[in-house]
Design an enzyme around this catalytic site. Structure first.
Site, PDB file in Angstrom:
ATOM      1  N   ASP A 103       0.862  -1.175   0.000  1.00 19.02           N
ATOM      2  CA  ASP A 103       0.000   0.000   0.000  1.00 19.02           C
ATOM      3  C   ASP A 103       0.903   1.232   0.000  1.00 19.02           C
ATOM      4  O   ASP A 103       1.730   1.392   0.894  1.00 19.02           O
ATOM      5  CB  ASP A 103      -0.859  -0.034   1.274  1.00 19.02           C
ATOM      6  N   ASP A 204      -2.942   4.746  -2.271  1.00 20.16           N
ATOM      7  CA  ASP A 204      -3.886   5.413  -1.390  1.00 20.16           C
ATOM      8  C   ASP A 204      -4.269   6.793  -1.940  1.00 20.16           C
ATOM      9  O   ASP A 204      -3.404   7.536  -2.402  1.00 20.16           O
ATOM     10  CB  ASP A 204      -3.213   5.573  -0.018  1.00 20.16           C
ATOM     11  N   GLU A 246      -6.597   4.185  -5.623  1.00 20.67           N
ATOM     12  CA  GLU A 246      -7.853   4.450  -4.908  1.00 20.67           C
ATOM     13  C   GLU A 246      -8.357   5.816  -5.358  1.00 20.67           C
ATOM     14  O   GLU A 246      -7.671   6.821  -5.183  1.00 20.67           O
ATOM     15  CB  GLU A 246      -7.615   4.456  -3.396  1.00 20.67           C
ATOM     16  N   HIS A 320     -11.007  -2.155   4.284  1.00 20.66           N
ATOM     17  CA  HIS A 320     -10.787  -1.795   5.688  1.00 20.66           C
ATOM     18  C   HIS A 320     -11.479  -0.499   6.090  1.00 20.66           C
ATOM     19  O   HIS A 320     -11.429  -0.115   7.259  1.00 20.66           O
ATOM     20  CB  HIS A 320      -9.285  -1.688   5.938  1.00 20.66           C
ATOM     21  N   ASP A 321     -12.073   0.216   5.135  1.00 23.73           N
ATOM     22  CA  ASP A 321     -12.783   1.457   5.441  1.00 23.73           C
ATOM     23  C   ASP A 321     -14.299   1.273   5.416  1.00 23.73           C
ATOM     24  O   ASP A 321     -15.041   2.206   5.721  1.00 23.73           O
ATOM     25  CB  ASP A 321     -12.449   2.550   4.407  1.00 23.73           C
TER      26      ASP A 321
END
Ligand code: TEU
Ligand code: CA
Length: 543
Positions: A103, A204, A246, A320-321
């Protein structure tokens, strides 16, 4: 690599598994998941059949945003292990034909990063211009922009008499991408990881790097694609990587740039248009509304159609969000197993790269905790903010139970022993009390489990080219309960049928599909002629 070469990309039939390291497996009894823990579970992932792991950040970090606040990009946080552990993970995964996708958080660093520590010392420090500063007076920030986790997006630093810009938490200062030195430092860091054998990167909030705060532009800044092309050229294109950006602000037009088959940017992006369909219009994710199901079908179909042969989709319900999909758009009670499989069928039948978020393959559910049991900075700030604004405690908790990020971050449920086999000591965040029923050990034993169903879906993608390459067509777009589509590759037609409701819904096979067909997978052992059973789903191959 010649970016114009038409060679088939290895990752097109791949399935990716996301690991949130803090919550996956603890190996040394400190209650926190770590790299050795992941290594010890690689056989499990190989059994599932995934091709790559997207690892949420494990770099050195003060953990204010669980690692999305990096203080050293070229080291591993001691909490997770060492660089040697990381190298071992890459090697051990490779032995099992699994690639490691790291990431990359390139929009901001931690304020504890060496660069920022220098930058804040003086205006003429060589690192000052690595970040985004504006003059102003204490107490009057340059403008009224807010940070994503609450409060102002500007923070005053008396030493330099300036404000720095942060789109996320105060401890996550934004990097200045207009500074070529910053870009070069980041590229060199990426190349260093590529040397170590990393198989790809997830980027990200990549659509926010080209921000222009003076015009209040956060995502999709005018220089965004210029920067991304440079980044890709200087790094990823020198290897055979899978990359996924993302991009909350993506629409299909932009996604075609991001995932251009010429390889000039990324392999694909995460887009979030479907993710906002259960919130009140014009409001935030915390302002709940029932899922607009017809819109969900339209949105997903639009992305399937628009990117066909001109780009590439990422397919995901969870990360994870986000809350757990079975609790969100399925039923985590009576029909937990059926609805988890139904949602998986719909997603895994589409074109793109499917992502499985840890525990999704077990049908893990949301957690309903009290406010003091949550850890996430976003949730805790939101709670304080809303209470201050006059919301009732119960209202805020309803939102948090539905949408809080910790729903996804509770420890992985491996077995029915204390703490679900995640750790021997107290876990950093409470284990979901349903672990005695929902856990990998049970799933493994039961041939009809959600785990085995996911395994089969992954295999189908490997065995049927139509799932990777077929053209998508939505059927019954206005049907209020059923999600039905076909995938077509020359003479092969795949039909996917799903009932999104916990009740029988009348349905009979359209005339053109009544001929001979093979059921490739279904969550019910027997199909009915005139209706679909609660949350029933199936994939048929028409002959
Ligand atoms: O998330 C980007 C992002 O916009 C999220 O903050 C999102 O809006 C929110 O989680 C939904 O409410 C990425 C990471 O995935 C997230 O974990 C980080 O906190 C964030 O960037 C900052 O790095
Ligand atoms: Ca540990």
């Amino acid at each position: 690599m010649d970016i114009n070469s038409k060679k088939e990309q290895w990752w097109k039939p791949a399935v990716i598994y996301q690991i949130y390291p803090k919550s996956f497996q603890d190996s040394n009894g400190d209650g926190i998941g770590d790299l050795q823990g992941i290594i010890s579970r690689l056989d499990y992932l190989q059994e599932l059949g995934i091709n790559a792991i997207w690892l949420s950040p494990v770099y050195r970090s003060p953990q204010d945003d669980n690692g999305y606040d990096i203080s050293d990009y070229q080291d591993i946080d001691p909490m997770f292990g060492t660089l040697e552990d990381m190298e071992q993970l890459i090697t051990e995964a490779k032995k099992r034909d699994i690639r490691i996708i790291m990431d990359l958080v390139l929009n901001h660093t931690s304020d504890e990063h060496q660069w920022f520590q220098e930058a804040r010392k003086s205006r003429d420090n060589p690192y000052h211009d690595y970040y985004v500063w504006r003059n102003g007076e204490e107490g009057t920030p340059p403008n009224d922009m807010g940070g994503c986790f609450g409060g102002s997006a500007w923070e005053w630093v008396p030493e330099v008499g300036q404000y720095y810009f942060h789109q996320f938490a105060v401890k996550q200062p934004d990097l200045n991408w207009d500074n070529p030195k910053v870009r070069r430092e980041l590229y060199d860091m990426i190349l260093w990881w590529m040397e170590k054998g990393v198989g790809g990167f997830r980027l990200d909030v990549i659509d926010q790097i080209a921000k222009e705060p003076d015009s209040k532009i956060t995502n999709n800044g005018p220089k965004l694609h210029e920067y991304i092309r440079e980044l890709s050229r200087e790094t990823f294109q020198k290897g055979d990587l899978i990359t996924v950006g993302e991009a909350w602000g993506a629409n299909p037009e932009l996604a075609k740039l991001y995932s251009n088959p010429d390889g000039s940017e990324f392999s694909m992006v995460f887009q979030f248009e479907h993710i906002g369909l259960d919130q009140q219009e014009g409001k935030s994710k915390w302002d709940l509304a029932p899922l607009n199901f017809i819109e969900l079908k339209k949105v997903l179909a639009k992305w399937q159609k628009e990117l066909f042969q001109t780009g590439w989709n990422s397919l995901f319900w969870n990360n994870h969000d986000l809350p757990r999909i079975v609790s969100r758009w399925g039923n985590d009670n009576e029909y937990r197993v059926e609805s988890a499989k139904m949602l998986a069928t719909v997603l895994h039948g589409m074109q793109g790269t499917p992502y499985i978020y840890q525990g999704e393959e077990l049908g893990m559910t949301n957690a309903r905790y009290t406010i003091d049991e949550y850890c996430d900075i976003e949730t805790l700030n939101l709670y304080k903010e809303r209470i201050k604004e006059g919301y009732l405690h119960e209202e805020v908790m309803t939102s948090i139970h539905a949408k809080g990020r910790d729903n996804a971050r509770t420890p992985m449920q491996w077995d029915d022993s204390k703490h679900a086999g995640f750790t021997d000591s107290t876990p950093w965040i409470k284990v979901n009390p349903n672990y005695q029923v929902i856990n990998a050990k049970n799933e493994f034993k039961d041939r009809n489990s959600i785990f085995h169903y996911y395994k089969k879906l992954i295999l189908l993608r490997k065995n049927y080219e139509v799932i990777v390459k077929g053209k998508f067509d939505l059927l019954l777009p206005e049907h209020p309960d059923l999600f039905v589509y076909t995938r077509t590759l020359e003479k092969t037609v795949l039909l996917v049928i799903a009932n999104f409701r916990g009740e029988k819904i009348p349905f009979s096979m359209p005339a053109e599909y009544q001929g001979s067909k093979e059921c490739l997978i279904s969550n019910y052992s027997k199909q009915e002629d005139s209706y679909l059973q609660p949350y029933e789903a199936a994939m048929y191959l028409l002959k």
